[in-house]
Write a protein that holds these residues in place. Structure first.
Motif, PDB file in Angstrom:
ATOM      1  N   UNK A 189       0.800  -1.210   0.000  1.00 14.66           N
ATOM      2  CA  UNK A 189       0.000   0.000   0.000  1.00 14.66           C
ATOM      3  C   UNK A 189       0.838   1.268   0.000  1.00 14.66           C
ATOM      4  N   UNK A 190       0.460   2.207  -0.848  1.00 12.24           N
ATOM      5  CA  UNK A 190       1.019   3.549  -0.844  1.00 12.24           C
ATOM      6  C   UNK A 190      -0.061   4.486  -1.352  1.00 12.24           C
ATOM      7  N   UNK A 191      -0.397   5.484  -0.559  1.00  9.59           N
ATOM      8  CA  UNK A 191      -1.477   6.381  -0.941  1.00  9.59           C
ATOM      9  C   UNK A 191      -1.168   7.824  -0.587  1.00  9.59           C
ATOM     10  N   UNK A 192      -1.958   8.729  -1.160  1.00  2.00           N
ATOM     11  CA  UNK A 192      -1.839  10.159  -0.896  1.00  2.00           C
ATOM     12  C   UNK A 192      -3.218  10.667  -0.512  1.00  2.00           C
ATOM     13  N   UNK A 193      -3.290  11.382   0.594  1.00  2.00           N
ATOM     14  CA  UNK A 193      -4.566  11.921   1.061  1.00  2.00           C
ATOM     15  C   UNK A 193      -4.506  13.448   1.023  1.00  2.00           C
ATOM     16  N   UNK A 194      -5.612  14.062   0.630  1.00  2.00           N
ATOM     17  CA  UNK A 194      -5.713  15.523   0.570  1.00  2.00           C
ATOM     18  C   UNK A 194      -6.899  15.952   1.418  1.00  2.00           C
ATOM     19  N   UNK A 195      -6.632  16.791   2.427  1.00  2.00           N
ATOM     20  CA  UNK A 195      -7.670  17.253   3.333  1.00  2.00           C
ATOM     21  C   UNK A 195      -7.958  18.731   3.094  1.00  2.00           C
ATOM     22  N   UNK A 196      -9.222  19.112   3.214  1.00  2.00           N
ATOM     23  CA  UNK A 196      -9.581  20.522   3.122  1.00  2.00           C
ATOM     24  C   UNK A 196      -9.377  21.176   4.492  1.00  2.00           C
ATOM     25  N   UNK A 197      -9.535  22.506   4.615  1.00  2.00           N
ATOM     26  CA  UNK A 197      -9.260  23.178   5.890  1.00  2.00           C
ATOM     27  C   UNK A 197     -10.031  22.622   7.090  1.00  2.00           C
TER      28      UNK A 197
END
Length: 316
Positions: A62-70
């Motif tokens: 597993x390798x992932x990228x997460x993007x969170x809003x403010x």
């Protein structure tokens, strides 16, 4: 203004981080995002192998990228999966953040490429399902080029054509090794289907859609020579019956087994009450496309794979 030229002020609102393991809250958020995107778009945003890797949450896979809003909600997600001498990756933006698609997608893509570099990837494929007019520009700005066009073709079922080639169902616990031999010979060097291991196959056997009776094998003199593995997509309407993988032992090419096994697979799907058959074919494989067109298939849509042969770190 292109996606790559958005001003910095419009892209600093997201917190983007790479993960080799998701905690329980992040896992639940990713699963929810994937389900919401599938319901919104009408197709799953992640391929089978990436979904399996996601469920396992194994650092080796597993390798992932997460993007969170403010506020801290998951706005976007990218995942990578090591394939046959290559790495695949797919991106998804939450439906509630699609108005921010232009600045967010390039950020996710660049972060995923950086993760691929860190993991020692060489050839990387970014798969885009139902690409739009701007996808080429996003890929090009990140240093990728269009390498493959995968066509999804469909036809109504049942099919009138028949075949005299006998098939039998796959038997779990008996047929794995021989199937792996034929599959890996038939797809030698193929980035997704080649180089399968027993673990790869066993994980597919654990999937809820796996149905041995729809996994048709053809033998000659006790030797497996060809196969047609089918899959039913129950999550869409109408249900789609897919020719998931079809392969012929290279020693038996030229005997018409590809056509015969395709027909056998379509009959198997129709026997399960499926009324629409579907398969994927590389646009460069004109011989296969011609065969499928003769069997009544027509192109429904296409997916794109953008590739980078050698990834180097790029300035942000």
């Amino acid at each position: 203004m292109s996606r790559a030229d958005r001003p910095l002020a419009s892209i600093i609102m997201w917190r983007i981080e790479t993960r080799h393991k998701l905690d329980d809250a992040e896992f639940d958020s990713v699963k929810r995002l994937v389900a919401e995107a599938a319901a919104h778009d009408g197709f799953p945003p992640l391929s089978d192998q990436l979904l399996i890797d996601l469920e396992r949450r194994d650092a080796h896979h597993f390798s992932g990228v997460v993007a969170f809003d403010p506020p801290g909600d998951l706005a976007g997600y990218a995942q990578l999966s090591k394939a046959n001498e290559s790495t695949e990756m797919e991106l998804v933006v939450a439906p509630t953040h699609r108005d921010a698609l232009e600045p967010l997608m390039p950020l996710l893509l660049r972060a995923a490429l950086a993760a691929a570099v860190a993991d020692g990837a060489g050839r990387v494929y970014w798969w885009v399902h139902h690409p739009d007019d701007g996808t080429d520009a996003v890929a090009s700005a990140a240093g990728l080029h269009l390498a493959r066009r995968l066509l999804q073709m469909r036809r109504p079922l049942p099919i009138e054509a028949g075949t005299t080639v006998d098939t039998r169902a796959f038997v779990v616990g008996r047929d794995e090794a021989e199937w792996l031999r034929v599959n890996n010979a038939a797809f030698l060097g193929h980035p997704e289907q080649g180089g399968w291991t027993m673990e790869t196959l066993r994980l597919r056997e654990l999937e809820p859609w796996f149905y041995p009776a729809g996994f048709r094998l053809h033998e000659r003199d006790g030797r497996l020579t060809a196969f047609c593995w089918t899959k039913v997509h129950e999550e869409v309407e109408p249900r789609l019956g897919e020719i998931y993988v079809i392969g012929v032992d290279p020693s038996f090419h030229g005997l018409g087994l590809g056509k015969a096994l395709t027909i056998a697979g379509l009959h198997s799907l129709a026997d399960r009450g499926v009324t629409v058959g579907m398969l994927h074919v590389d646009a460069a494989n004109t011989a296969a496309m011609s065969l499928y067109e003769r069997l009544g298939f027509a192109v429904h849509h296409e997916d794109h794979a953008y590739m980078a042969e050698t990834i180097r770190s790029r300035p942000s």
